[in-house]
Structure formats: C-alpha cells, structure tokens
Design a protein around this motif. Structure first.
Motif, PDB file in Angstrom:
ATOM      1  N   PHE A 147       0.847  -1.188   0.000  1.00  0.00           N
ATOM      2  CA  PHE A 147       0.000   0.000   0.000  1.00  0.00           C
ATOM      3  C   PHE A 147       0.884   1.240   0.000  1.00  0.00           C
ATOM      4  CE2 PHE A 147      -2.516   3.314   2.145  1.00  0.00           C
ATOM      5  CZ  PHE A 147      -3.639   3.307   1.336  1.00  0.00           C
ATOM      6  N   ARG A 148       0.516   2.215  -0.835  1.00  0.00           N
ATOM      7  CA  ARG A 148       1.265   3.467  -0.932  1.00  0.00           C
ATOM      8  C   ARG A 148       0.279   4.620  -0.760  1.00  0.00           C
ATOM      9  NH1 ARG A 148       6.078   3.716  -3.537  1.00  0.00           N
ATOM     10  NH2 ARG A 148       5.498   1.805  -4.592  1.00  0.00           N
ATOM     11  N   LEU A 149       0.632   5.556   0.122  1.00  0.00           N
ATOM     12  CA  LEU A 149      -0.201   6.720   0.418  1.00  0.00           C
ATOM     13  C   LEU A 149       0.650   7.971   0.256  1.00  0.00           C
ATOM     14  CD1 LEU A 149      -2.899   7.822   1.644  1.00  0.00           C
ATOM     15  CD2 LEU A 149      -1.845   7.521   3.889  1.00  0.00           C
ATOM     16  N   ASN A 150       0.214   8.885  -0.594  1.00  0.00           N
ATOM     17  CA  ASN A 150       0.915  10.162  -0.794  1.00  0.00           C
ATOM     18  C   ASN A 150      -0.014  11.291  -0.386  1.00  0.00           C
ATOM     19  OD1 ASN A 150       3.529   9.548  -2.119  1.00  0.00           O
ATOM     20  ND2 ASN A 150       2.172   8.495  -3.548  1.00  0.00           N
ATOM     21  N   ILE A 151       0.491  12.153   0.487  1.00  0.00           N
ATOM     22  CA  ILE A 151      -0.326  13.260   1.000  1.00  0.00           C
ATOM     23  C   ILE A 151       0.464  14.558   0.919  1.00  0.00           C
ATOM     24  CG2 ILE A 151      -1.527  14.218   3.005  1.00  0.00           C
ATOM     25  CD1 ILE A 151      -1.868  11.363   4.025  1.00  0.00           C
ATOM     26  N   LEU A 152      -0.178  15.591   0.408  1.00  0.00           N
ATOM     27  CA  LEU A 152       0.330  16.953   0.506  1.00  0.00           C
ATOM     28  C   LEU A 152      -0.503  17.609   1.597  1.00  0.00           C
ATOM     29  CD1 LEU A 152       2.062  19.328  -0.488  1.00  0.00           C
ATOM     30  CD2 LEU A 152       0.220  19.830  -2.117  1.00  0.00           C
ATOM     31  N   LEU A 153       0.162  18.076   2.652  1.00  0.00           N
ATOM     32  CA  LEU A 153      -0.593  18.671   3.753  1.00  0.00           C
ATOM     33  C   LEU A 153      -0.078  20.059   4.084  1.00  0.00           C
ATOM     34  CD1 LEU A 153       1.071  18.502   6.737  1.00  0.00           C
ATOM     35  CD2 LEU A 153       0.792  16.093   6.202  1.00  0.00           C
ATOM     36  N   ALA A 154      -0.924  20.828   4.709  1.00  0.00           N
ATOM     37  CA  ALA A 154      -0.575  22.170   5.180  1.00  0.00           C
ATOM     38  C   ALA A 154      -0.720  22.182   6.695  1.00  0.00           C
ATOM     39  CB  ALA A 154      -1.505  23.205   4.563  1.00  0.00           C
ATOM     40  N   ALA A 155       0.254  22.796   7.343  1.00  0.00           N
ATOM     41  CA  ALA A 155       0.249  22.875   8.809  1.00  0.00           C
ATOM     42  C   ALA A 155       0.358  24.325   9.250  1.00  0.00           C
ATOM     43  CB  ALA A 155       1.396  22.056   9.387  1.00  0.00           C
TER      44      ALA A 155
END
Length: 184
Positions: A147-155
């Motif tokens: 399983f591969r999960l790619n996330i672009l997040l803002a903090a």
C-alpha cells in the motif's frame, strides 16, 4: 513577407471568470473526457486542473475550471445530459497557498487502518490535507500487496510539522514514512 509571432496572454472579454469544481462519477465508457472537454469549451470554460481515472468499472474525477457565472446554468444542463454519470458543479472561493507544506509518502504491507491512523495524526495536529492519493501494488520480490499513500498537507506552524513527523514514525516498523518539507 515576414511573419513574426509574439507570445502573449489573450485577454478575456466579457464577464469575469470564477473558479468552479466539477465532480463526476459513473459507469466508464470511451469518450467521457472528450465529452466533458467539449461541453466545457462550448460554455466558455477554461480547464485548469484535473484528476480523472478509472476505478474498477467506474469513471471518477474532479476538474477545476474558470467559468463566467452567467454560463453556469447552461453548463449544468449540458452536463446533466451526459449518460450514466452523476455530475456536480460547485463554485469555489480562491484559497491562498499555505506557507508550510509537507509532502508525506507512507509505504507498507497492505492492512486495514493505515489511512485512518495517518489521518488521525494529521487531524490531531490541526493539519489540512491538500491532496491525497493512494494505490495498491505488489512488492517486487515477495508478491505481497503493498500500500502506498501520498499526502500533501498544510500545517499551521513548524512545531505542528515536527509533531506530525514524530508521530508518523511511531506508526510501526512495517511502514516506511518519507517526508519532505516544501517551502514557498
């Protein structure tokens, strides 16, 4: 005779363009994307960004576009005529780009709960998911589902990014977490 072409941006005449999102899901068949593109062009829309794909026997996607508000009703009517698809058109406000972003990739043997665990960490640290993509593949040598999960997040701040980083690494030895801070 000499012909000289100068690059320039075409000025749009008429009503100001506004941001819209189209979400579409339904039975997959050849020509859906072409039909969508033609309908958008016919209504004076400017196609900006999209994510379209086949999932099983379904066609699913999101398209960001610019459109004069005066053309929205005609566009809705034409989209509703496309067969075997559920389509929604929504106007959206332009959002400013966050200053602190983080690209996260989580890879590991497939098991239930990976996305729930990762998103729980993000939510508890007040991070916002800007983009999320996942896929299921097979490990090269073992044939085990990967399983591969790619996330672009803002903090909100550096401290949040630091906490997120530490908590992601605590998810377990069977998951590999890679991250990159993105600076604007």
């Amino acid at each position: 005779m000499t012909l000289v072409l100068h690059p320039c941006r075409k000025e749009r005449k008429g009503a100001p363009m506004q941001k819209w999102i189209i979400s579409v899901i339904g039975e997959d068949y050849p020509g859906i994307t072409e039909n969508l593109a033609q309908i958008l062009q016919d209504n004076g829309a400017n196609w900006l960004d999209a994510s379209l794909r086949r999932l099983g026997d379904r066609y699913a996607g999101i398209i960001e576009l610019e459109l004069p508000e005066a053309n929205a009703q005609a566009l809705r009517r034409q989209l509703a005529e496309l067969p075997r698809l559920s389509i929604e058109l929504q106007r959206v406000a332009v959002k400013t780009q966050p200053s602190l972003q983080f690209q996260v990739e989580v890879i590991g043997n497939d098991r239930p709960g990976i996305v729930a665990a990762v998103t729980r960490i993000l939510t508890s640290n007040q991070a916002n998911i800007e983009q999320l993509e996942s896929d299921l593949d097979t490990a090269n040598h073992t044939g085990v589902p990967l399983f591969r999960l790619n996330i672009l997040l803002a903090a909100a701040d550096e401290a949040s990014l630091d906490r997120i980083e530490q908590e992601l690494f605590s998810l377990g030895d069977d998951l590999m977490v890679e991250y990159e801070r993105i600076t604007n």
